[in-house]
Design a protein around this motif. Structure first.
Motif, mmCIF file in Angstrom:
data_model
loop_
_atom_site.group_PDB
_atom_site.id
_atom_site.type_symbol
_atom_site.label_atom_id
_atom_site.label_comp_id
_atom_site.label_asym_id
_atom_site.label_seq_id
_atom_site.Cartn_x
_atom_site.Cartn_y
_atom_site.Cartn_z
ATOM 1 N N ILE A 93 -10.130 -79.414 19.482
ATOM 2 C CA ILE A 93 -10.754 -80.659 19.950
ATOM 3 C C ILE A 93 -10.889 -80.690 21.469
ATOM 4 N N ASN A 94 -9.973 -80.027 22.175
ATOM 5 C CA ASN A 94 -10.031 -80.045 23.643
ATOM 6 C C ASN A 94 -11.314 -79.403 24.164
ATOM 7 N N LYS A 95 -11.841 -78.413 23.482
ATOM 8 C CA LYS A 95 -13.109 -77.804 23.878
ATOM 9 C C LYS A 95 -14.286 -78.520 23.220
ATOM 10 N N ASN A 96 -14.089 -78.943 21.999
ATOM 11 C CA ASN A 96 -15.181 -79.524 21.215
ATOM 12 C C ASN A 96 -15.680 -80.845 21.791
ATOM 13 N N TRP A 97 -14.778 -81.672 22.277
ATOM 14 C CA TRP A 97 -15.239 -82.984 22.748
ATOM 15 C C TRP A 97 -16.137 -82.860 23.962
ATOM 16 N N VAL A 98 -15.972 -81.797 24.739
ATOM 17 C CA VAL A 98 -16.866 -81.576 25.880
ATOM 18 C C VAL A 98 -18.135 -80.853 25.437
ATOM 19 N N ALA A 99 -17.968 -79.776 24.689
ATOM 20 C CA ALA A 99 -19.119 -78.962 24.278
ATOM 21 C C ALA A 99 -20.094 -79.726 23.392
ATOM 22 N N VAL A 100 -19.589 -80.653 22.609
ATOM 23 C CA VAL A 100 -20.447 -81.418 21.706
ATOM 24 C C VAL A 100 -20.870 -82.743 22.335
ATOM 25 N N ALA A 101 -19.951 -83.393 23.028
ATOM 26 C CA ALA A 101 -20.245 -84.718 23.571
ATOM 27 C C ALA A 101 -21.343 -84.683 24.632
ATOM 28 N N ALA A 102 -21.329 -83.679 25.488
ATOM 29 C CA ALA A 102 -22.319 -83.618 26.568
ATOM 30 C C ALA A 102 -23.757 -83.549 26.051
ATOM 31 N N PRO A 103 -24.075 -82.651 25.104
ATOM 32 C CA PRO A 103 -25.458 -82.621 24.615
ATOM 33 C C PRO A 103 -25.856 -83.892 23.859
ATOM 34 N N ILE A 104 -24.933 -84.448 23.096
ATOM 35 C CA ILE A 104 -25.252 -85.674 22.365
ATOM 36 C C ILE A 104 -25.489 -86.816 23.348
ATOM 37 N N ALA A 105 -24.586 -86.969 24.312
ATOM 38 C CA ALA A 105 -24.723 -88.046 25.299
ATOM 39 C C ALA A 105 -26.013 -87.907 26.088
ATOM 40 N N SER A 106 -26.322 -86.685 26.513
ATOM 41 C CA SER A 106 -27.555 -86.511 27.295
ATOM 42 C C SER A 106 -28.792 -86.765 26.450
ATOM 43 N N THR A 107 -28.766 -86.376 25.187
ATOM 44 C CA THR A 107 -29.899 -86.648 24.288
ATOM 45 C C THR A 107 -30.104 -88.144 24.118
ATOM 46 N N ILE A 108 -29.024 -88.871 23.888
ATOM 47 C CA ILE A 108 -29.122 -90.318 23.708
ATOM 48 C C ILE A 108 -29.597 -90.984 24.998
ATOM 49 N N PHE A 109 -29.000 -90.602 26.110
ATOM 50 C CA PHE A 109 -29.371 -91.205 27.393
ATOM 51 C C PHE A 109 -30.841 -90.939 27.717
ATOM 52 N N LEU A 110 -31.259 -89.692 27.610
ATOM 53 C CA LEU A 110 -32.642 -89.349 27.950
ATOM 54 C C LEU A 110 -33.641 -89.975 26.972
ATOM 55 N N THR A 111 -33.267 -90.070 25.713
ATOM 56 C CA THR A 111 -34.139 -90.733 24.734
ATOM 57 C C THR A 111 -34.310 -92.204 25.089
ATOM 58 N N ASP A 112 -33.225 -92.864 25.442
ATOM 59 C CA ASP A 112 -33.308 -94.275 25.856
ATOM 60 C C ASP A 112 -34.164 -94.442 27.105
ATOM 61 N N ARG A 113 -33.979 -93.542 28.066
ATOM 62 C CA ARG A 113 -34.775 -93.623 29.293
ATOM 63 C C ARG A 113 -36.258 -93.356 29.001
ATOM 64 N N PHE A 114 -36.548 -92.386 28.155
ATOM 65 C CA PHE A 114 -37.937 -92.075 27.806
ATOM 66 C C PHE A 114 -38.561 -93.253 27.062
ATOM 67 N N LYS A 115 -37.797 -93.851 26.156
ATOM 68 C CA LYS A 115 -38.304 -95.020 25.422
ATOM 69 C C LYS A 115 -38.612 -96.160 26.386
ATOM 70 N N ALA A 116 -37.691 -96.441 27.319
ATOM 71 C CA ALA A 116 -37.920 -97.505 28.300
ATOM 72 C C ALA A 116 -39.120 -97.197 29.174
ATOM 73 N N TRP A 117 -39.294 -95.945 29.551
ATOM 74 C CA TRP A 117 -40.423 -95.529 30.395
ATOM 75 C C TRP A 117 -41.736 -95.714 29.656
ATOM 76 N N THR A 118 -41.778 -95.364 28.376
ATOM 77 C CA THR A 118 -43.033 -95.499 27.615
ATOM 78 C C THR A 118 -43.375 -96.949 27.300
ATOM 79 N N GLU A 119 -42.366 -97.810 27.279
ATOM 80 C CA GLU A 119 -42.596 -99.220 26.986
ATOM 81 C C GLU A 119 -42.964 -100.028 28.221
ATOM 82 N N SER A 120 -42.823 -99.423 29.398
ATOM 83 C CA SER A 120 -43.136 -100.196 30.619
ATOM 84 C C SER A 120 -44.526 -99.878 31.140
#
Length: 120
Positions: A93-120
């Motif tokens: 888990i010590n390696k997994n929470w970083v290796a997995v969390a970073a791509p998921i977090a960045s995908t969610i963050f960038l998707t939200d930003r892209f959605k907000a950008w397309t809606e404005s």
């Protein structure tokens, strides 16, 4: 159940549920305040990514063990539980929470930003 399905789908399902919950749980921010919107979006994304990684870690352990031993899922889980109790849930888990969390977090963050950008 095939081990390959344990790779990505559960992580994103957990992350999306957490994302939706966190979005409602955190205090609302003024949409005109771009910095506050970004910070809230980042908090939601990071929390969702970490939750997705940590809560699905046992699935990664099972998947890796199944590939190593060519066992089916339930016999694999039963064997590991007999050998180590529930300690296998936290293996790696010590390696997994970083290796997995970073791509998921960045995908969610960038998707939200892209959605907000397309809606404005």
């Amino acid at each position: 159940l095939d081990a390959a399905i344990l790779k990505t789908a559960p992580k994103y399902m957990v992350a999306v549920v957490i994302k939706d919950y966190m979005g409602q749980w955190l205090a609302p921010v003024d949409p005109a305040n771009k910095n506050a919107v970004l910070v809230k979006s980042a908090k939601v994304a990071v929390t969702a990514g970490i939750a997705g990684a940590v809560l699905t870690n046992p699935l990664d352990v099972v998947r890796n063990e199944m590939f190593k031993t060519e066992e089916r899922m339930i016999p694999c889980m039963t064997r590991m539980t007999k050998e180590t109790g529930i300690a296998w849930f936290f293996r790696g888990i010590n390696k997994n929470w970083v290796a997995v969390a970073a791509p998921i977090a960045s995908t969610i963050f960038l998707t939200d930003r892209f959605k907000a950008w397309t809606e404005s």
